[in-house]
Write a protein that holds these residues in place. Structure first.
Motif, mmCIF file in Angstrom:
data_model
loop_
_atom_site.group_PDB
_atom_site.id
_atom_site.type_symbol
_atom_site.label_atom_id
_atom_site.label_comp_id
_atom_site.label_asym_id
_atom_site.label_seq_id
_atom_site.Cartn_x
_atom_site.Cartn_y
_atom_site.Cartn_z
ATOM 1 N N ARG A 377 -44.824 -17.683 -12.454
ATOM 2 C CA ARG A 377 -44.598 -16.897 -13.674
ATOM 3 C C ARG A 377 -46.019 -16.637 -14.119
ATOM 4 N N ASN A 378 -47.020 -17.670 -14.178
ATOM 5 C CA ASN A 378 -48.624 -17.366 -14.630
ATOM 6 C C ASN A 378 -49.238 -16.445 -13.912
ATOM 7 N N MET A 379 -48.811 -16.331 -12.522
ATOM 8 C CA MET A 379 -49.520 -15.415 -11.540
ATOM 9 C C MET A 379 -49.057 -13.979 -11.950
ATOM 10 N N ILE A 380 -47.604 -13.771 -12.355
ATOM 11 C CA ILE A 380 -47.282 -12.459 -12.727
ATOM 12 C C ILE A 380 -48.097 -11.926 -13.983
ATOM 13 N N ILE A 381 -48.003 -12.891 -14.875
ATOM 14 C CA ILE A 381 -48.494 -12.482 -16.330
ATOM 15 C C ILE A 381 -50.240 -12.147 -16.239
ATOM 16 N N THR A 382 -50.913 -12.916 -15.284
ATOM 17 C CA THR A 382 -52.442 -12.678 -15.147
ATOM 18 C C THR A 382 -52.584 -11.338 -14.448
ATOM 19 N N SER A 383 -52.131 -11.419 -13.098
ATOM 20 C CA SER A 383 -52.242 -10.463 -12.175
ATOM 21 C C SER A 383 -51.911 -9.009 -12.761
ATOM 22 N N LEU A 384 -50.824 -8.992 -13.219
ATOM 23 C CA LEU A 384 -50.444 -7.607 -13.815
ATOM 24 C C LEU A 384 -51.123 -7.170 -14.939
ATOM 25 N N SER A 385 -51.188 -7.990 -15.825
ATOM 26 C CA SER A 385 -52.211 -7.694 -17.031
ATOM 27 C C SER A 385 -53.569 -7.410 -16.747
ATOM 28 N N LEU A 386 -54.157 -8.005 -15.773
ATOM 29 C CA LEU A 386 -55.588 -7.607 -15.385
ATOM 30 C C LEU A 386 -55.821 -6.556 -14.627
ATOM 31 N N SER A 387 -54.537 -6.190 -13.618
ATOM 32 C CA SER A 387 -54.748 -5.244 -12.822
ATOM 33 C C SER A 387 -54.399 -3.773 -13.670
ATOM 34 N N VAL A 388 -53.431 -3.867 -14.679
ATOM 35 C CA VAL A 388 -53.006 -2.635 -15.222
ATOM 36 C C VAL A 388 -54.340 -2.555 -16.499
ATOM 37 N N GLY A 389 -54.693 -3.543 -16.949
ATOM 38 C CA GLY A 389 -55.889 -3.303 -18.039
ATOM 39 C C GLY A 389 -57.150 -2.803 -17.519
ATOM 40 N N LEU A 390 -57.701 -3.698 -16.324
ATOM 41 C CA LEU A 390 -58.907 -3.110 -15.787
ATOM 42 C C LEU A 390 -58.875 -1.852 -15.034
ATOM 43 N N GLY A 391 -57.766 -1.784 -14.218
ATOM 44 C CA GLY A 391 -57.386 -0.524 -13.387
ATOM 45 C C GLY A 391 -57.525 0.768 -14.271
ATOM 46 N N PHE A 392 -56.517 0.803 -15.399
ATOM 47 C CA PHE A 392 -56.020 1.770 -16.046
ATOM 48 C C PHE A 392 -56.962 2.377 -16.953
ATOM 49 N N THR A 393 -57.873 1.503 -17.646
ATOM 50 C CA THR A 393 -59.112 1.855 -18.285
ATOM 51 C C THR A 393 -60.076 2.334 -17.713
ATOM 52 N N SER A 394 -60.418 1.898 -16.353
ATOM 53 C CA SER A 394 -61.478 2.515 -15.533
ATOM 54 C C SER A 394 -61.269 3.886 -15.129
ATOM 55 N N ALA A 395 -59.937 4.305 -15.169
ATOM 56 C CA ALA A 395 -59.700 5.872 -15.116
ATOM 57 C C ALA A 395 -59.043 6.270 -16.543
#
Length: 437
Positions: A377-395
């Protein structure tokens, strides 16, 4: 009547002789001094504020930090935690502050800071109703995203500052590298008190090197009065919905940091669990004093993690001893030549220091994740939040299909995206014991 004693340094309310309290208060000032002034220096440099105004803002941020610290130590009504917390300007707001300041002006930024601070202050007063929405894993994810978002800012400073004519020049590489190396060596090989001053030691060495290389400009340092009151409303506040919502989102993130800092302080230094009234008081102090900070042209303040670590390490938690640090900051803030001298610090020196500080924020986030546990559960919260947050805002151009207000809040603000997604995922994902079913 309680007797004054050095042993009372290790109690919250014991009476301590001034000559014994002052050195311990000073070490808290030294531990946070560079971190406190760096955000306003970086912001002023990127936005293009003239040196005289920058020096005045440095004065103001020292005074605001002292006021915030005193209110945390000695609360006004329900505002303040009565805990040995040292306050200072927050790096958390730096990226969005730069975005607003460069595109819409400092007046718009200050208006957002004032309104956002009031919102956080009110949230602090009713913290017991919403703290359950921010468990440890959400706070850990947010802190990690803050560390990532600040790394490019440190790199730009290291190279000489955005827009500098000598950006990336050899002298900046030399000064920045030496500063960073001294910080690192001090952190590794120094012992006791000196280790907690590794950033300050690096800054001093880097500044001396820059001085020898002719990179320091002293013009205008003494072209001011010796003593001066802080400048009230250096920028006329302007209030616009988009920037206000953007800043409020970061205030919510800052509140999660305060939750972590105060919990760590009470557990590590006072050896007990934190009370909800203390947590609410700490958050409300963050907010309301940040509104005052906006009136003086400064960005929001928050509790300083390095001082939390220092209190846990030394065991010194006496409010009077910590209060002497606030008085020292207050006195230092009313001497303009001191502020102007600080504004002569080259960007490469600040970059060498901030690279290490920003990296420590990342490490703190990783540590918080470890304490939360690496469950699915923690893996999903952390990995998805970081990947979307960092990835989307870099583009960030991918947000152009959305209304302007959405772009303002999320397009270049990975922390806001990470925070919102982490909270939503924490609410909608099934509890841990449901994953195996």
């Amino acid at each position: 009547m309680t007797t004054k004693s050095s042993e009372n340094l290790y109690t919250l309310d014991g009476r301590v002789p001034l000559f014994k309290a002052l050195p311990f208060g000073l070490q808290h000032v030294l531990a946070m001094f560079v971190s406190n002034i760096t955000p306003i220096i970086i912001l002023a440099n990127v936005v293009g504020i003239e040196k005289g105004v920058t020096a005045s803002l440095i004065q103001n941020c020292m005074i605001i930090a002292s006021i915030g610290t005193l209110i945390q130590l000695y609360p006004i009504w329900k505002i303040g935690s009565r805990l040995p917390i040292v306050m200072g300007l927050s790096f958390t707001f730096l990226s969005v502050a730069i975005s607003i300041g460069t595109t819409q002006g400092m007046g718009t930024l200050m208006g957002a800071v004032i309104v956002g601070g009031i919102v956080e202050g009110l949230l602090g007063l009713c913290a017991k109703y919403w703290l359950k929405l921010i468990p440890h894993v959400v706070a850990a994810t947010v802190v990690t995203s803050i560390g990532f978002s600040l790394l490019p800012i440190g790199a730009n400073s290291f190279a000489g500052g955005v827009g500098a004519s000598n950006f990336g020049a050899a002298e900046n590489w030399i000064v920045g590298s030496v500063t960073l190396l001294v910080c690192l060596l001090t952190q590794i090989f120094a012992k006791g008190f000196l280790r907690s001053l590794s950033v300050l030691v690096g800054l001093v060495v880097g500044y001396i090197l820059a001085l020898c290389m002719g990179m320091v400009d002293f013009s205008g340092v003494m072209d001011c009065s010796i003593i001066s009151l802080p400048t009230f409303l250096p920028f006329k506040p302007e209030f616009h919905v988009g920037p206000i919502l953007s800043i409020i989102a970061i205030y919510l993130v800052s509140a999660t940091e305060t939750v972590g800092d105060t919990s760590a302080l009470v557990n590590g230094a006072l050896k007990r669990q934190i009370h909800k009234v203390e947590m609410g008081g700490a958050i409300s102090c963050d907010g309301f004093v940040s509104s005052i900070s906006g009136l003086f042209g400064c960005t929001p303040i928050t509790s300083f993690s390095q001082n939390v670590g220092l209190a846990s390490l030394s065991g010194v938690v006496n409010r009077f001893a910590i209060g002497t640090s606030a008085v020292v900051m207050l006195l230092g803030g009313i001497f303009p030549p001191f502020g102007r001298l600080l504004s002569t610090i080259p960007q490469a020196v600040l970059g060498g220091c901030t690279i290490m500080m920003f990296g420590s924020i990342l490490f703190a986030g990783f540590g918080m994740m470890a304490k939360s546990g690496f469950s699915q559960r923690n893996m999903i919260i952390t990995s998805l939040s970081l990947s979307v947050g960092l990835g989307f805002t870099s583009a960030s151009k991918m947000f152009e299909i959305f209304p302007q207000i959405v772009q303002m809040i999320f397009a270049e603000n990975c922390v806001a995206v990470v925070f919102l997604l982490a909270v939503i995922l924490n609410l909608v994902l099934p509890k841990e014991n449901s994953f195996s079913k």
